[in-house]
Structure formats: C-alpha cells, structure tokens
Design an enzyme around this catalytic site. Structure first.
Site, PDB file in Angstrom:
ATOM      1  N   LYS A 130      39.491  56.474  10.523  1.00 46.75           N
ATOM      2  CA  LYS A 130      38.735  57.336   9.696  1.00 46.75           C
ATOM      3  C   LYS A 130      38.638  56.787   8.328  1.00 46.75           C
ATOM      4  CE  LYS A 130      37.529  62.104   8.339  1.00 46.75           C
ATOM      5  NZ  LYS A 130      38.280  63.386   7.843  1.00 46.75           N
ATOM      6  N   TYR A 156      43.918  57.497   9.113  1.00 47.65           N
ATOM      7  CA  TYR A 156      43.042  58.223   7.986  1.00 47.65           C
ATOM      8  C   TYR A 156      43.143  57.853   6.546  1.00 47.65           C
ATOM      9  CZ  TYR A 156      41.241  62.687   5.840  1.00 47.65           C
ATOM     10  OH  TYR A 156      40.175  63.489   5.285  1.00 47.65           O
TER      11      TYR A 156
END
EC number: 4.1.3.3
Length: 297
Positions: free
Chosen positions: A165, A137
């Site tokens: 992400k 992330y």
C-alpha cells in the site's frame, strides 16, 4: 499468492457512540453499505479506522465483527500494525482465525528503528499470520518513516509479502516499484491521485473516501480499462471536490458526518483527542450526503 487482492478496497472507518465506545451496530451497517456500493474489499483497522486510539481488544472486536458481516462476500485485509511486534503478531493471529484474506502493517514508528529492525518486525508478523499474505503499508507522511526505493524493494521481496500500500504522492516512485516488481499487488493510497496512481502502475487502491463514494472509484477503474481518459479525469475531479471539503472539516470526522446524514453511522464522532466537525461545515456536508445518495440511486 496475493493476485486475488487486486481491486478497490475501502479503508474502513470505525464508528463510536456518544460515550466513545465502539458502536457495533453502526459498524455492521457500514460494512453492508460498502458491500452494497460495489467495493471489492475492506481494509480494516488502519489509519482511517483510528486503530492507534483503540485498545488491542477493541481492534480484535472490529476484526471479528467485520468478518461476521463480510467474510466470503468481499476481500478482507486486516491492518495489524502496532509499534509493538508482539501486539502486531497477536492481531495477525486473530485475523487468521477470523478468516481474513491478508494482513497488513505500517512500518513501526515513533522510535528510530533501524531498517533491519523493520524487516524483523515484518518477518515476525508474517510468521504469526500463518500463510496470509502481507500488505506492507508505506505512509511516510504519518509514520515518519521515509523508506528509500531500495528499502521498499527489500521489504516487498521478503518471503510472505504479496502487496504494497503506497500512500505517497511520488508517482515516479510508484512507477519504479511497478517496473521492478511486475507481479506485486500495488495499491494507490492517496484518493486524490487515484487515477494517476493507476496510470503509474497501481492495481487498485485503498482509500478512506471510498466509504461514501466507492462507485466513483470503480468508475475510474472501468474508464481507464476502456481507454476513456476523459471520463476518468472527470470522475477524479468530482472525487477531489469532495476531498477538498473533507480536508477543511477533518477527513475522518467529515466522512462520519456524511455517513450520519446517510443514516449509516449513528454518531458522527471520532475518538478523542479528535474533536467534532465545526458546525459551520454541517450544511455543506448534509448537501453532499444528499447529492451522493441521489447519484448512487
């Protein structure tokens, strides 16, 4: 390893009651609401879920409840990131036990960790996830960790990493990542550039506003697959009009207020130190909720 994770994933909100405790009934309704609106999966316990104002026990409760409601119906990604590696590992083990499809973790923040320390952090979590793919992330605006392209390339090639992400407005970097890693599952993280992110190489997205209008984002995916750029642009514009309002209200509390008017969330409050929505925005949010319910049918 993670190819089945492609799609449109709602970054799940976490409802609280008037006493600031976890509202389990509203959480269950919200999960079902997302399933019914055609979301491909849920990203649980991330920034949108207010993970960093919850205890470890509460985060585990959220994972357990979501798994009870949605396991086997849609894809489930557990965000397990903490500043502490040990706590991240504990959440990763819980995600495996509850039957999640993948784990995710933001880069450890606040302290100025070295890049090798970041890598070691991810390796430890991957080990505790016991075979679940890792979704790295990257959100420099909130984490304060500004990874270079070379560092991103290193992280996504660690054994056990299957996805990224990418919550960044740098679409050039998005395209560079896709070009370098054609098989990596790549998520667009900023809802307001979802269509552009797909064109830059993203396989799908993880976003907070999917909670209230996920079908619009699915419509963008469908339009782009069919080569209908005009429809994709129109849908993105409609999404961005909503985002403009939510930025004024505060995104998470604005979303919860809309869901309150939709009878999904009982109490439209975030956990302190977040405050409530300014009352001057309530009429606009109520109209928005009515419009979205009518559009959804």
């Amino acid at each position: 390893m993670a190819t089945n994770l492609r799609g449109v994933m709602a970054a799940l909100l976490t409802p609280f009651d008037q006493q600031q405790a976890l509202d389990k009934a509203s959480l269950r309704r919200l999960v079902q609401f997302n399933i019914q609106q055609g979301i491909d999966g849920l990203y649980v316990g991330g920034s949108t879920g207010e993970a960093f104002v919850q205890s470890l026990s509460e985060r585990e409760q959220v994972l357990e409840i979501v798994a009870e409601e949605a396991k086997g119906k849609i894809k489930l990604i557990a965000h397990v990131g903490c500043v502490s590696t040990a706590e991240s590992q504990q959440l990763a083990s819980s995600a495996k036990r509850y039957g999640f499809d993948a784990v995710s973790a933001v880069t450890p923040f606040y302290y100025p960790f070295s890049f090798e320390e970041h890598c070691d952090h991810y390796r430890a979590i991957i080990d505790s996830a016991d075979g679940l793919p890792m979704v790295v992330y990257n959100i420099p605006a909130l984490s304060g960790v500004k990874l270079t392209l070379d560092q991103i390339n290193t992280l996504v090639t660690l054994p056990g990493v299957g996805a990224l992400k990418q919550t960044s407005g740098d679409l050039y970097q998005m395209e560079q990542i896709r070009r370098e890693h054609p098989d990596l599952v790549l998520y667009n993280g900023y809802d307001e550039i979802f269509a552009s992110g797909l064109l830059a190489g993203a396989d799908g997205g993880i976003g907070s506003t999917y909670n209230i209008m996920g079908w619009r984002y699915q419509g963008i995916v469908k339009a782009l697959k069919e080569g209908d750029i005009q429809t994709a642009q129109k849908l993105q514009t409609e999404c961005n009009k909503v985002i403009d309002l939510l930025i004024k209200t505060g995104v998470f509390r604005g979303l919860k207020t809309v869901l309150h008017y939709m009878d999904v969330v009982s109490v439209p409050l975030c956990r302190k130190p977040f405050g409530p929505v300014d009352e001057k925005y309530l009429p606009e949010l109520k109209v928005l909720a009515q419009q979205l319910m009518q559009e959804r049918g």
